[in-house]
Design an enzyme around this catalytic site. Structure first.
Site, PDB file in Angstrom:
ATOM      1  N   LYS A  24       0.875  -1.167   0.000  1.00  0.00           N
ATOM      2  CA  LYS A  24       0.000   0.000   0.000  1.00  0.00           C
ATOM      3  C   LYS A  24       0.910   1.214   0.000  1.00  0.00           C
ATOM      4  O   LYS A  24       1.800   1.340   0.859  1.00  0.00           O
ATOM      5  CB  LYS A  24      -0.900   0.016   1.243  1.00  0.00           C
ATOM      6  CG  LYS A  24      -1.979   1.098   1.190  1.00  0.00           C
ATOM      7  CD  LYS A  24      -3.008   0.811   0.111  1.00  0.00           C
ATOM      8  CE  LYS A  24      -4.122   1.855   0.100  1.00  0.00           C
ATOM      9  NZ  LYS A  24      -5.161   1.555  -0.880  1.00  0.00           N
ATOM     10  N   SER A  28      -0.809  -0.819  -4.522  1.00  0.00           N
ATOM     11  CA  SER A  28      -2.088  -0.113  -4.531  1.00  0.00           C
ATOM     12  C   SER A  28      -1.900   1.224  -3.832  1.00  0.00           C
ATOM     13  O   SER A  28      -1.406   1.279  -2.706  1.00  0.00           O
ATOM     14  CB  SER A  28      -3.145  -0.955  -3.805  1.00  0.00           C
ATOM     15  OG  SER A  28      -4.388  -0.292  -3.758  1.00  0.00           O
TER      16      SER A  28
END
EC number: 3.5.2.15
Length: 370
Positions: free
Chosen positions: A165, A234
């Site tokens: 992330k 992401s």
């Protein structure tokens, strides 16, 4: 003696704030909340800069888990790695996958070979002008190596999926950099997601020896021949550092689970999805392999940047109504769901430097009976 065991459970959600499934599993005793290591989820937002379903889902999970752990919601977020991927276009179904780690007293009978192991690490916070550039690549590479150590994985060949992330830019963050006399890689918040994802993926490739370490700012989003076969990144607005989760197989694990992977060469590469299923002893749906049970599949998807798939033109990059990442998630999600036999699969859009251009890594976790 091997004493660490890892668990994986997939739970359907009714919305980004729905924690009832997880609470039910905890109340049944199937999961000890103290053992939760990471939670990966798919939420039904747009997957863009303003997709607040990701932050909402994390807030709901932290609030629900806090009483069980004797912590504040903020402390829960510091303790557990949360990676929410926005966008459940097409048949993709919202869900979370919960990963646990616990110490066991002695090695269970029948456990042999390398089994699923998970390691985590965090980078330092980045300055806005560092996103999508060499600093993010280098710091991510360090964090991947740290996460490998945490997982007890020494051989890069045993790493099958690295979920990251990473941050993105906002107008305020761009302005802060400008006020210090620095320029960011881009002034576009949406464009910064690709830069951050790409630099993070290149950091994985450097750490695992997939590419040389002498890469620089000019390679990000330009040298698409440079990529990682196991990176999945992401971007989100809710952080300024990278959260790194390494999933692989280790001889130090006594888990009932195993992970394997393959690499999709393009968005319709069904052979690669089948190869990933086969890598953990599974076939395509309906899976009736004795002693093996499908748990979940994790993949990256993107619209091929050259505008074609196997020589035929696609229009995903030219649609001004729908983002190309949404098209890609729907297309790849449908392909994988059909082969896996479930729509609750983790398909994330934007695969810059994550597999070859237009393709992406695909990893599968299976549960073994022994």
């Amino acid at each position: 003696m091997r004493t660490t065991s890892f668990g994986v459970i997939r739970i359907a959600t009714k919305g980004p704030g729905d924690v009832s499934g997880l609470m039910s599993v905890i109340d049944s005793g199937a999961i000890d909340p103290a053992s939760i290591l990471a939670i990966l989820g798919k939420t039904e937002g747009n997957g863009g800069v303003n997709d607040f379903t990701r932050e909402y889902a994390v807030a709901a999970l932290c609030t629900a888990l806090a009483p069980h752990l004797g912590l504040t919601p903020h402390e829960v977020e510091q303790r557990i790695a949360f990676v929410m991927s926005g966008g459940t276009e097409g048949v993709l179904s919202p869900h979370i996958t919960v990963f646990t780690r616990r110490e066991v007293g002695e090695q269970p009978a029948g456990i042999s070979g390398k089994r699923l192991s998970i390691g985590m690490a965090h980078t330092r916070d980045f300055l806005p002008e560092e996103l999508g550039r060499s600093a993010q690549i280098a710091e991510t590479a360090k964090a991947v190596k740290t996460a490998m150590e945490d997982a007890g994985i020494a051989d890069p060949a045993d790493v099958h999926f690295v979920q990251i992330k990473c941050p993105l830019l906002t107008s305020d963050r761009v302005e802060a950099a400008s006020a210090r006399g620095n320029k960011t890689a881009t002034t576009s918040a949406y464009g910064s997601m690709a830069y951050s994802r790409g630099a993070s993926a290149l950091g994985v490739a450097v750490a695992l020896g997939e590419i040389a370490s002498d890469i620089g700012d000019e390679d990000v989003l330009r040298r698409y021949d440079l990529f990682s076969k196991v990176a999945s990144t992401s971007a989100g607005i809710e952080l300024m550092h990278n959260v790194v989760i390494v999933l692989g197989n280790s001889a130090s694990s006594v888990s009932e689970f195993e992970i394997g992977h393959a690499v999709m060469s393009d968005a319709i590469d069904s052979a690669a999805v089948i190869a990933a299923l086969n890598s953990v002893g599974l076939g395509i749906a309906p899976q009736a392999t004795a002693g093996r049970k499908f748990v979940n599949i994790f993949a990256k998807a993107e619209a091929s940047p050259n505008g074609s798939v196997r020589g035929l033109r696609h229009t995903m990059l030219e649609d001004t109504d729908i983002s190309s990442t949404r098209h890609a998630r729907a297309a790849v999600g449908g392909l994988i769901a059909g082969l896996a036999g479930t729509s609750a699969v983790y398909v994330s859009g934007g695969a810059e430097h994550q597999g070859p251009a237009g393709g992406g890594p695909v990893a599968v976790i299976a549960k073994l009976s022994n």
